[in-house]
Motif scaffolding. Sequence first.
Motif, PDB file in Angstrom:
ATOM      1  N   THR A  21       3.379  -3.056  72.354  1.00  0.00           N
ATOM      2  CA  THR A  21       2.663  -2.648  73.332  1.00  0.00           C
ATOM      3  C   THR A  21       3.473  -2.028  74.527  1.00  0.00           C
ATOM      4  O   THR A  21       3.041  -0.760  74.810  1.00  0.00           O
ATOM      5  CB  THR A  21       1.848  -3.820  73.978  1.00  0.00           C
ATOM      6  N   PHE A  22       4.238  -2.674  75.000  1.00  0.00           N
ATOM      7  CA  PHE A  22       5.346  -1.991  76.061  1.00  0.00           C
ATOM      8  C   PHE A  22       6.360  -2.739  76.321  1.00  0.00           C
ATOM      9  O   PHE A  22       6.392  -4.055  76.303  1.00  0.00           O
ATOM     10  CB  PHE A  22       4.572  -2.165  77.345  1.00  0.00           C
ATOM     11  N   GLU A  23       7.750  -2.237  76.437  1.00  0.00           N
ATOM     12  CA  GLU A  23       8.919  -2.654  76.649  1.00  0.00           C
ATOM     13  C   GLU A  23       9.282  -2.567  78.216  1.00  0.00           C
ATOM     14  O   GLU A  23       9.527  -1.600  78.461  1.00  0.00           O
ATOM     15  CB  GLU A  23       9.779  -2.137  75.827  1.00  0.00           C
ATOM     16  N   GLY A  24       9.600  -3.626  78.766  1.00  0.00           N
ATOM     17  CA  GLY A  24      10.127  -3.605  79.898  1.00  0.00           C
ATOM     18  C   GLY A  24       9.011  -3.297  81.256  1.00  0.00           C
ATOM     19  O   GLY A  24       8.019  -2.845  81.035  1.00  0.00           O
ATOM     20  N   ASN A  25       9.665  -3.639  82.436  1.00  0.00           N
ATOM     21  CA  ASN A  25       8.752  -3.282  83.748  1.00  0.00           C
ATOM     22  C   ASN A  25       8.667  -2.094  84.526  1.00  0.00           C
ATOM     23  O   ASN A  25       7.946  -1.566  85.086  1.00  0.00           O
ATOM     24  CB  ASN A  25       9.209  -4.320  84.811  1.00  0.00           C
ATOM     25  N   GLY A  26       9.957  -1.336  83.912  1.00  0.00           N
ATOM     26  CA  GLY A  26       9.937   0.234  84.413  1.00  0.00           C
ATOM     27  C   GLY A  26      10.396   0.048  86.079  1.00  0.00           C
ATOM     28  O   GLY A  26      10.764  -0.897  86.549  1.00  0.00           O
ATOM     29  N   TYR A  27      10.053   1.410  86.621  1.00  0.00           N
ATOM     30  CA  TYR A  27      10.610   1.527  87.986  1.00  0.00           C
ATOM     31  C   TYR A  27       9.528   0.927  89.101  1.00  0.00           C
ATOM     32  O   TYR A  27       8.488   0.796  88.704  1.00  0.00           O
ATOM     33  CB  TYR A  27      10.797   3.097  88.361  1.00  0.00           C
ATOM     34  N   SER A  28      10.205   0.630  90.171  1.00  0.00           N
ATOM     35  CA  SER A  28       9.360   0.315  91.157  1.00  0.00           C
ATOM     36  C   SER A  28       9.851   1.337  92.508  1.00  0.00           C
ATOM     37  O   SER A  28      10.697   2.086  92.235  1.00  0.00           O
ATOM     38  CB  SER A  28       9.809  -1.287  91.741  1.00  0.00           C
ATOM     39  N   TYR A 134      10.172   4.539  82.926  1.00  0.00           N
ATOM     40  CA  TYR A 134       9.367   4.674  84.031  1.00  0.00           C
ATOM     41  C   TYR A 134       8.434   3.347  84.187  1.00  0.00           C
ATOM     42  O   TYR A 134       7.952   3.055  85.277  1.00  0.00           O
ATOM     43  CB  TYR A 134       8.615   5.829  83.981  1.00  0.00           C
ATOM     44  N   GLY A 135       7.999   2.780  83.124  1.00  0.00           N
ATOM     45  CA  GLY A 135       7.035   1.600  83.095  1.00  0.00           C
ATOM     46  C   GLY A 135       5.740   2.228  83.175  1.00  0.00           C
ATOM     47  O   GLY A 135       4.605   1.526  83.580  1.00  0.00           O
ATOM     48  N   ALA A 136       5.553   3.449  82.623  1.00  0.00           N
ATOM     49  CA  ALA A 136       4.043   4.086  82.527  1.00  0.00           C
ATOM     50  C   ALA A 136       3.182   3.308  81.548  1.00  0.00           C
ATOM     51  O   ALA A 136       3.401   2.912  80.429  1.00  0.00           O
ATOM     52  CB  ALA A 136       4.019   5.531  82.178  1.00  0.00           C
ATOM     53  N   THR A 137       1.781   3.161  81.804  1.00  0.00           N
ATOM     54  CA  THR A 137       0.990   2.418  80.942  1.00  0.00           C
ATOM     55  C   THR A 137      -0.186   3.313  80.775  1.00  0.00           C
ATOM     56  O   THR A 137      -1.093   3.045  79.960  1.00  0.00           O
ATOM     57  CB  THR A 137       0.675   1.114  81.581  1.00  0.00           C
ATOM     58  N   ARG A 138      -0.645   4.125  81.615  1.00  0.00           N
ATOM     59  CA  ARG A 138      -1.802   4.842  81.532  1.00  0.00           C
ATOM     60  C   ARG A 138      -1.569   6.758  81.217  1.00  0.00           C
ATOM     61  O   ARG A 138      -0.460   7.074  81.653  1.00  0.00           O
ATOM     62  CB  ARG A 138      -2.584   4.673  82.807  1.00  0.00           C
ATOM     63  N   THR A 139      -2.491   7.070  80.957  1.00  0.00           N
ATOM     64  CA  THR A 139      -2.522   8.718  81.342  1.00  0.00           C
ATOM     65  C   THR A 139      -4.038   8.973  81.853  1.00  0.00           C
ATOM     66  O   THR A 139      -5.152   8.631  81.282  1.00  0.00           O
ATOM     67  CB  THR A 139      -2.611   9.300  80.035  1.00  0.00           C
ATOM     68  N   PRO A 140      -3.677   9.772  83.152  1.00  0.00           N
ATOM     69  CA  PRO A 140      -2.510   9.958  83.754  1.00  0.00           C
ATOM     70  C   PRO A 140      -2.042   8.790  84.522  1.00  0.00           C
ATOM     71  O   PRO A 140      -2.613   7.861  85.080  1.00  0.00           O
ATOM     72  CB  PRO A 140      -3.065  11.134  84.556  1.00  0.00           C
TER      73      PRO A 140
END
Length: 205
Positions: A21-28, A134-140
């Motif tokens: 599903t997703f790896e990492g928390n990405g940028y803050s 980046y921690g992106a989860t959605r589009t956009p």
Amino acid sequence: MKKTYLTIMAMLLIAVFTNATFEGNGYSVGDYAIDFKLKGVDGKMVSMSDYSKANGIVVIFTCNTCPYSKLYEDRIIAINDKYTPQGFPVIAINPNDPKVQPGDTYQLMQQRAKDKGFTFPYLVDETQEVAKAYGATRTPHVYLLKKENNKFKVAYIGAIDNNHKSAEDASEKYLENAINALKAGKKVSTDFTKAVGCTIKWKEA
């Protein structure tokens, strides 16, 4: 023994699901973004280092197929056309796996960019490593970066505005407000909002 086996299997399933599903928390906000190099619909490779003279960059994770992304396309074009001359160009990145979402192939990205008349680079994140970083989860999903110490620092994360259906009916233009604050040398007052859109289509494990 059976209980231990079931516990281990449950933990493995959770680990696999999380990875898929997703790896990492990405940028803050406040983090420095690492440069990337991705292929655009024109066949050319694009990096943040290509924008050494920019005051910042608007990185937007988007795609061909998500209804939310489609509703925002004209707004993204307008933002790019307005703010590129002011030093804040848009870079759009498609992170979706075309095997999961067939409408997001590179060829269809090229067609979409042509049909809509995109005035900004539209890049393919084939490995999905940039989206994960980046921690992106959605589009956009928007990441506004500002130039600082010859690097790009995250200044805003979230949605473009607060009304996906209509730009005219949006009472809060989060991204534009953030860009205007940076231009004025001020701190972004609202530097994080919830990104509203479709979930990114990650590669299947």
